[in-house]
Design a protein around this motif. Structure first.
Motif, short mmCIF file in Angstrom:
data_model
loop_
_atom_site.label_atom_id
_atom_site.label_comp_id
_atom_site.label_asym_id
_atom_site.label_seq_id
_atom_site.Cartn_x
_atom_site.Cartn_y
_atom_site.Cartn_z
N PHE A 153 -5.80 -1.46 1.13
CA PHE A 153 -4.52 -1.24 0.42
C PHE A 153 -4.07 0.30 1.12
CE2 PHE A 153 -1.27 0.46 -2.50
CZ PHE A 153 -0.65 -0.67 -2.94
N THR A 154 -4.98 1.26 1.23
CA THR A 154 -4.29 2.39 1.84
C THR A 154 -4.05 2.26 3.26
OG1 THR A 154 -6.32 3.33 0.23
CG2 THR A 154 -5.15 4.70 2.01
N SER A 155 -4.84 1.47 3.96
CA SER A 155 -4.51 1.25 5.22
C SER A 155 -3.38 0.62 5.50
CB SER A 155 -5.75 0.39 6.00
OG SER A 155 -6.98 0.99 5.93
N LEU A 156 -2.73 -0.14 4.57
CA LEU A 156 -1.60 -1.04 4.83
C LEU A 156 -0.44 -0.17 4.49
CD1 LEU A 156 -3.05 -4.57 4.12
CD2 LEU A 156 -2.00 -3.89 6.25
N LEU A 157 -0.89 0.71 3.31
CA LEU A 157 0.39 1.66 2.63
C LEU A 157 1.56 1.76 3.82
CD1 LEU A 157 1.34 2.52 0.14
CD2 LEU A 157 0.00 4.47 0.45
N PRO A 158 1.29 2.62 4.73
CA PRO A 158 2.38 2.88 5.68
C PRO A 158 3.36 1.89 6.07
CG PRO A 158 0.59 4.40 6.25
CD PRO A 158 0.04 3.22 5.35
N PRO A 159 2.63 0.54 6.55
CA PRO A 159 3.74 -0.34 7.06
C PRO A 159 4.17 -0.90 5.65
CG PRO A 159 1.70 -1.07 7.34
CD PRO A 159 1.58 0.47 7.26
N MET A 160 3.66 -1.09 4.74
CA MET A 160 4.19 -1.68 3.35
C MET A 160 5.36 -0.84 2.88
SD MET A 160 1.18 -3.85 1.28
CE MET A 160 0.13 -2.34 1.00
#
Length: 401
Positions: free
Chosen positions: A37-44
């Motif tokens: 979730f942290t890895s995907l946070l910027p694009p989300m």
């Protein structure tokens, strides 16, 4: 340990297979269901989530983790532990699929809640199963290998996520690919981490034992609460913290990747040091280093120092999970899941509260700095508690390792 080969990795009683299954279980429960979730946070954040709702989702996920940790304390027999461990892996995979196919906020809240519960089953109950299954080895060192899966979980899921974007996918595709690999890993974990069936009269049950809550355990619980606070702020926001610094836009993802890389050998190193010098002194050193890592983004926008912040964070938070869980398991002796669950519940409370005060501080000050200051202070309180318990132990008895 037995020789590492293909046949031994299919042997349910082989220590190498048990440790590999434990690492993969952590990859599913901690990597897929939580840290990616942290890895995907910027694009989300770019086209779906707001920073406030991301913080709420993090707290909900940790609420599920807390409920799972508390629930694990009351699981009495080993076969029931195995059943809930398997349920946890299933929840981790299914909830990730849901995030890949839905953009409904209510569904996301429910999914993150159940993902947190599943993560607790994979980490707390799964680690207890690994500890119970390991045979004829130094369990402190062996559990260090097992908890290296926390670092692997970040690296593996981050690399899979990056591969999806390289080949033209988006964050929704990433969730689906991660769920697919999580399902494959889970099959192996379910096969290896099980016990032979026993007649009902021979099944060992573990009753709730209030006598285990000694003053040392209570201090351990409170200290792990402070570490839960220290861990979750960067676990939730680190890429965005780094991206927000002057001249470091786009570097947040790399900082998160080095968190995972640093975490892989960290458990083995910290557990070796704990075996040699005692668990509590090494916990104190690790938490002090973590405080340094937390504070770096508050006074520097130097890329190398902020990469060091990620390294310190990965090396310490992963190691501290292993140190606390192993130490708690040793105190509880034949029922490691009992204290593992109790201290992880306190950890979970810290993880719930920290994103909420971070959101409030970010919205009020338009900066992460005040939240990082408070986080560092809370972790330091944990250091003081551990130092006090170490002083008392030295007066009363030899230090446990």
């Amino acid at each position: 340990m037995n020789r590492w080969n293909a046949m031994s990795l299919l042997d349910r009683n082989n220590n190498s297979a048990i440790l590999l299954a434990g690492i993969l279980a952590l990859t599913v429960g901690v990597g897929v269901a939580r840290f990616v979730f942290t890895s995907l946070l910027p694009p989300m954040l770019d086209n779906f989530l707001s920073i406030s709702f991301a913080g709420v989702l993090a707290s909900v996920n940790y609420l599920g983790y807390l409920s799972g940790s508390l629930f694990s304390v009351f699981i009495k027999d080993i076969h029931t532990k195995v059943k809930f461990f398997r349920l946890g892996l299933l929840l981790c995979v299914v909830t990730s699929v849901i995030l890949g196919i839905s953009e409904n906020y209510t569904i996301w809240l429910i999914s993150r809640l159940f993902a947190g519960f599943g993560a607790a089953m994979a980490l707390v109950v799964g680690s207890a199963i690994v500890m119970l299954k390991l045979k004829g080895t130094n369990k402190t060192k062996a559990m260090g290998i097992h908890f290296s899966g926390l670092g692997f979980s970040i690296v593996i899921t981050d690399i899979l996520m990056r591969a999806v974007f390289i080949y033209g996918g988006d964050w929704q595709d990433a969730w689906l690919i991660l769920a697919f690999f999580g399902g494959i890993f889970s099959c192996y974990c379910i096969y290896i981490l099980s016990f032979d069936k026993q007649p009902l009269s021979e099944v060992i049950t573990h009753k709730f034992d209030k006598s285990l809550f000694s003053p040392l355990v209570i201090i351990l619980i409170i200290a792990y609460f402070t570490e839960g606070v220290g861990m979750v702020v960067q676990a939730t926001f680190l890429p965005d913290i780094v991206n927000a610094l002057d001249g470091l836009a786009g570097f947040g993802g790399y900082t998160w990747l080095v968190v995972g890389i640093a975490g892989i050998p960290a458990c083995i190193i910290w557990m070796h040091l704990a075996h040699k010098f005692g668990s509590i002194p090494i916990m104190i050193i690790a938490m002090m280093l973590q405080i340094v890592g937390i504070l770096i983004p508050t006074f520097s926008s130097n890329v190398y120092l902020n990469l060091l912040s990620g390294i310190l964070y990965g090396a310490t938070f992963v190691g501290l999970v292993a140190l606390f869980m192993n130490y708690g398991g040793q105190i509880a002796a034949k029922n490691p899941v009992f204290i593992m669950g109790a201290i992880t519940a306190a950890y979970g409370v810290g993880q719930i509260l920290a994103p909420l005060y971070c959101i409030a501080f970010i919205e009020y000050y338009d900066s992460y700095t005040p939240a990082l200051y408070l986080t560092a202070l809370i972790v330091f309180i944990g250091v003081l508690l551990l130092a006090f318990s170490h002083y008392k132990l030295n007066k009363l008895q030899p230090v446990m390792t």
